[in-house]
Design a protein around this motif. Structure first.
Motif: not given
Length: 425
Positions: A54-79
């Motif tokens: 029930x939450x947009x996945x980009x509102x994760x642990x890092x992205x709003x603060x640092x969209x370039x972080x490797x700890x984002x949900x998108x990068x997790x899916x990529x890895x």
């Protein structure tokens, strides 16, 4: 005893986000976190089949603060090699199971910053080489010290009266739902208390898991309510609203709470509401209804023995009473916020040893700064922050959701750096 710059209690999403922010934005700051669980699992008791965050996945642990972080949900899916497949899912929000795996991945990536199986039992102020520090003692007697402390343990589950006096294994808060099912025989009748999203999800899970079991959902309102997902209401999860809420009077905060409450509490997304309504309709069509929603029902009495829980209920509008007997009660009753009201707690229980040194406002609420710092009686006390526990001062964005988690972590890091700079001068 080694002393770190930042000592954190809890290593769930709130302090995970902080650990990342410290690593990315303040690499010279030493930090260590204590986690009670041996192998932490985010929302382990509620990883229900088909449930989403029930939450947009980009509102994760890092992205709003640092969209370039490797700890984002998108990068997790990529890895994990699932990014394209995930983007093809016909779903608005990610599965809760997948987000739990993302949290687990980040936890393992940052495992060197934490000690696991280290439940804190006491927090005290002490001195180390003439410097004031917080000392956290774990249940097995280990001691950890920090020049600042961040408490991010999550909110206390709310077990309301009359259930708080039972202590029965047949009464379980939703946070332990799946764990408790594994310990009990197949239930014959189950009562789910509360009209939240989680309450409806549990009703649906029970109906799928135990097709022959009768499930009754009791709610105090007239019936189940649709969640307010208007984009205008959702702006309550913007950082600007957090700042606005913080500056409001206590009376103003109550008004804002009443407006924002249906975006997160005692309300349900349309997809699960429709699924539940269709299920009940089809059961009635078949002449075999086993799932019920009982509105205007307040539980006023409860007693339990080894086999059953007996409930006494009253309709608050008519005064009509009824009794029910079930072999399992699931409490979808939410969590305690900080405050003086009966459903709240004045401060996190772990801070009881420091309570005399904390400041409260005229309404009985713990004084919290805009950057989530606790205001001490002694201005020389080292910094103490609450991470993810400040809904009563910072509003709905601090309600245990991911919405502003990464920005809050960044704000705490900024405050820690400012304090360190002042200490050097």
């Amino acid at each position: 005893m080694n002393v770190v710059d930042v000592l954190g209690v809890g290593f769930g999403p709130a302090n995970l986000a902080l650990a990342i922010a410290l690593r990315e934005d303040a690499p010279g700051v030493t930090a260590h976190f204590l986690e009670a669980q041996r192998t932490p699992r985010w929302q382990g008791g509620m990883l229900l089949d088909g449930s989403n965050i029930q939450n947009h996945p980009v509102r994760d642990l890092v992205t709003l603060r640092n969209p370039r972080s490797r700890y984002s949900f998108i990068n997790y899916l990529f890895e994990q090699g699932r990014l394209i497949e995930h983007l093809n899912l016909p779903m608005e929000f990610p599965l809760r199971k997948e987000y739990a795996q993302y949290i687990d991945w980040v936890t393992r990536e940052l495992a060197d910053a934490a000690t696991f199986d280290a439940p804190a039992s006491d927090i005290a102020l002490d001195a180390h080489d003439g410097e004031p520090v917080y000392v956290v003692t774990t249940r097995d007697g280990r001691r950890f010290a920090g020049r600042s402390l961040v408490v991010g343990t999550g909110r206390t589950p709310l077990v309301p009266a009359p259930f708080d006096a039972l202590g029965s294994p047949r009464v379980v808060h939703l946070t332990r739902y799946l764990y408790r099912l594994a310990d009990l025989p197949r239930p014959r009748r189950v009562a789910v208390i509360g009209g939240s999203q989680s309450g409806v999800e549990i009703v649906l899970d029970l109906a799928r898991r135990f097709p022959g079991t009768e499930v009754v959902q009791y709610v105090r309102t007239h019936s189940l309510r649709l969640k307010d997902t208007s984009p205008f209401s959702e702006e309550g999860y913007f950082p600007e609203f957090t700042d606005y809420y913080y500056r409001a009077s206590r009376a103003g905060k109550r008004t804002l709470d009443a407006y924002m409450r249906p975006t997160n509490y005692s309300s349900t997304d349309a997809d699960v509401l429709h699924e539940l309504y269709n299920l009940i309709y089809e059961q009635r069509l078949d002449g075999a209804q086993r799932v019920f929603v009982r509105g205007d029902s307040e539980v006023v009495a409860a007693e339990a023995d080894a086999d059953v829980v007996r409930l006494g209920l009253v309709n608050p509008h008519t005064g009509a009473t009824r009794e029910d007997e079930v072999d399992l009660v699931v409490l979808a009753t939410g969590f305690r916020d900080l405050g003086p009201e009966p459903h709240q707690e004045p401060y996190p229980a772990l801070l009881s040893g420091l309570a005399d040194g904390l400041r409260f406002d005229d309404d009985g609420y713990l004084r919290i700064t805009e950057d989530y710092g606790v205001c001490p009686v002694d201005p020389a006390a080292p910094p103490l922050f609450l991470n993810g526990l400040c809904e009563s001062t910072h509003g709905i964005g601090d309600a245990g959701s991911f919405s502003l988690l990464s920005l809050r972590a960044g704000r705490i890091v900024d405050a820690l750096r400012k304090h360190a700079a002042r200490a050097v001068r």
